[in-house]
Write a protein that holds these residues in place. Sequence first.
Motif, short mmCIF file in Angstrom:
data_model
loop_
_atom_site.label_atom_id
_atom_site.label_comp_id
_atom_site.label_asym_id
_atom_site.label_seq_id
_atom_site.Cartn_x
_atom_site.Cartn_y
_atom_site.Cartn_z
N THR A 32 -5.81 0.74 -9.20
CA THR A 32 -7.16 -0.08 -8.82
C THR A 32 -8.30 0.66 -9.12
O THR A 32 -9.48 0.23 -9.39
CB THR A 32 -7.17 -0.87 -7.73
OG1 THR A 32 -7.14 0.22 -6.73
CG2 THR A 32 -5.90 -1.80 -7.53
N VAL B 44 -13.33 -0.58 -13.58
CA VAL B 44 -13.23 -1.97 -13.36
C VAL B 44 -13.27 -2.79 -14.57
O VAL B 44 -13.64 -2.28 -15.72
CB VAL B 44 -14.45 -2.41 -12.47
CG1 VAL B 44 -14.57 -1.91 -11.11
CG2 VAL B 44 -15.90 -2.16 -13.38
N SER C 64 -11.14 -3.66 -2.39
CA SER C 64 -11.59 -4.89 -2.98
C SER C 64 -10.83 -5.20 -4.16
O SER C 64 -10.51 -6.27 -4.46
CB SER C 64 -13.10 -4.85 -2.90
OG SER C 64 -13.67 -4.01 -3.78
N GLY C 65 -10.70 -4.17 -5.09
CA GLY C 65 -10.17 -4.59 -6.66
C GLY C 65 -8.76 -4.85 -6.35
O GLY C 65 -8.24 -5.70 -6.89
N LEU D 9 -9.02 -8.62 -5.47
CA LEU D 9 -10.09 -9.49 -6.45
C LEU D 9 -9.53 -9.47 -8.05
O LEU D 9 -9.59 -10.47 -8.49
CB LEU D 9 -11.49 -8.69 -6.43
CG LEU D 9 -12.41 -9.03 -5.18
CD1 LEU D 9 -13.73 -8.14 -5.39
CD2 LEU D 9 -12.62 -10.54 -5.22
N LEU E 57 -13.80 0.40 -2.73
CA LEU E 57 -13.85 -0.58 -4.03
C LEU E 57 -12.40 -0.63 -4.43
O LEU E 57 -12.02 -1.59 -5.12
CB LEU E 57 -14.70 0.23 -5.29
CG LEU E 57 -16.33 0.16 -5.05
CD1 LEU E 57 -16.78 0.56 -6.37
CD2 LEU E 57 -16.76 -1.35 -4.83
N ARG F 281 -16.58 -6.59 -6.77
CA ARG F 281 -16.21 -5.61 -5.94
C ARG F 281 -17.14 -5.17 -5.07
O ARG F 281 -16.76 -4.98 -3.73
CB ARG F 281 -15.50 -4.32 -6.55
CG ARG F 281 -14.23 -4.78 -7.40
CD ARG F 281 -13.31 -3.54 -7.69
NE ARG F 281 -12.40 -3.50 -8.80
CZ ARG F 281 -11.58 -2.71 -9.00
NH1 ARG F 281 -11.59 -1.44 -8.46
NH2 ARG F 281 -10.49 -2.76 -9.80
#
Length: 498
Positions: free
Chosen positions: A115, A149, A326-327, A330, A323, A158
Amino acid sequence: MFDQVLDVMRNMKHEKDSEAHQIFRQSAGHAPRGVVALPETVNPEEETVPGIQHPGSTGVIYCSERAIANGFSYTAQHEWANLGQGAPEVGPIPNAPERPKTIEMSLDSLEYAPTTGVKALREAVANLYNVTYRQNKASQYTYENVCIVPGGRAGLSRVAAVIGDVYTSYHIPDYTAYDQVLSAFKRLVPVPTALDPSVRLNRYNKYRLDIQQTKKDIATQGLAVILASNPRNPTGQVIKGNDLKELVALGREGTTIILDEFYSWYLYPDNDKDIGKSISSAEYIEDVNQDAVIIVDGLTKNWRLPGWRVCWVVGPKNLVTALSQSGSFLDGGANHPLQLAAIPLLDPTHARNERIALQKHFKMKRDHVLARLKDLHLDVDVPPNATFYIWLNLEKLPAPLNNGLTFFEELLKEQTIVIPGIFFDINPSHRRNLFHSPCHHFVRLSFGPPIEDLDKGIDAIARVLKKAKKEGMRAFGHNYKKSIDEPVNLAHKTVDQV
């Protein structure tokens, strides 16, 4: 009676007086917040999914949907002049490296990528920033400072997902997607930053980020986060030199700075010796793991590869670990094979060759469009010195062509797309009467497309202005298609219809 019709047009002061504005408000997600009691849907009479609320479209998506209602198709998009899409031309340009046409895919690349992204690509990004902006500095980026990302908005999402309950500053006008980000992530409390009222405005400081006022707002309002694009979308201006240095310094004083640097290569210096230079806050960061500065960038604009969706967030190590988390819920991460294909494109020599070719070509296109607009007596208040956008003020045109939404709808009839200025009025609650928006009289024109498309779009603008001069204002402000299936009524409204 016709004089009365013209009088109504000249004195439009509210959305309810304008067909273009009513179409916008009727689009799901664009009604003022707190006004509509029912769930927002395309048709309130339809059965709705409980708990669903439309967040509203970004400017490009709304405008594309309106264009599709008028016959635009992505399968034949060059039949139209799309000066709205925020994308550069993707084909060959003079003296640029060859465009990637094929990619190798190993069996391993068919697996999920981490991620945070492929380590080799993260290393390549860190190296490019160090070579370009951080030579001879003690603190250097490593792969641990980089998170790959799947697109810039994914990167912003993110970041927004890992920020706590804070006051977040933004500037008007700025990138349209910030509106949705600030609306969707409720822990970010939006606070607009205005220019210092004691500063006398002129064409050169009209759209600058007022650093001194920002410092006052931090002290008096407790701002914890500043969100901004640089170079600036849609105005084509750039925060640089001491202003950028002071902005970055705020990241050492308790405020987090989030900078969207997607147009960092699109600079148009007056002196040819400066061709090939780029800009980034990375140049002014003292400690890459202590300064609270977050950079979002990617292949989308600078490498002219918007379809790859390979971008990155650069910042302190502890940000990157957040991040990654969160990735994981998300977006799941960027495309694995394309991450591997991107690695050689980050080579500093390759990147410099891309920058030089890009700046020469896009500067030529900028100058061409500005000259054509001048021939139409559409002078640009503040010509862009960065990005590939022109922030065009329509205020001197007769009503109703002098507002961005109506101008946009009229150009759809001519198979041309622009973006109305109201989409860059970051207004998360959507409560403001659109006629009161400081961006109401503007449209954003993109000179990203090939020059043939640019000429096609300027020709369309010329036809609209010629029609206004020949037929007067009676021809404008009405007869807009709401769907592709709706027939076009080419007849002017009669007096009885008004």
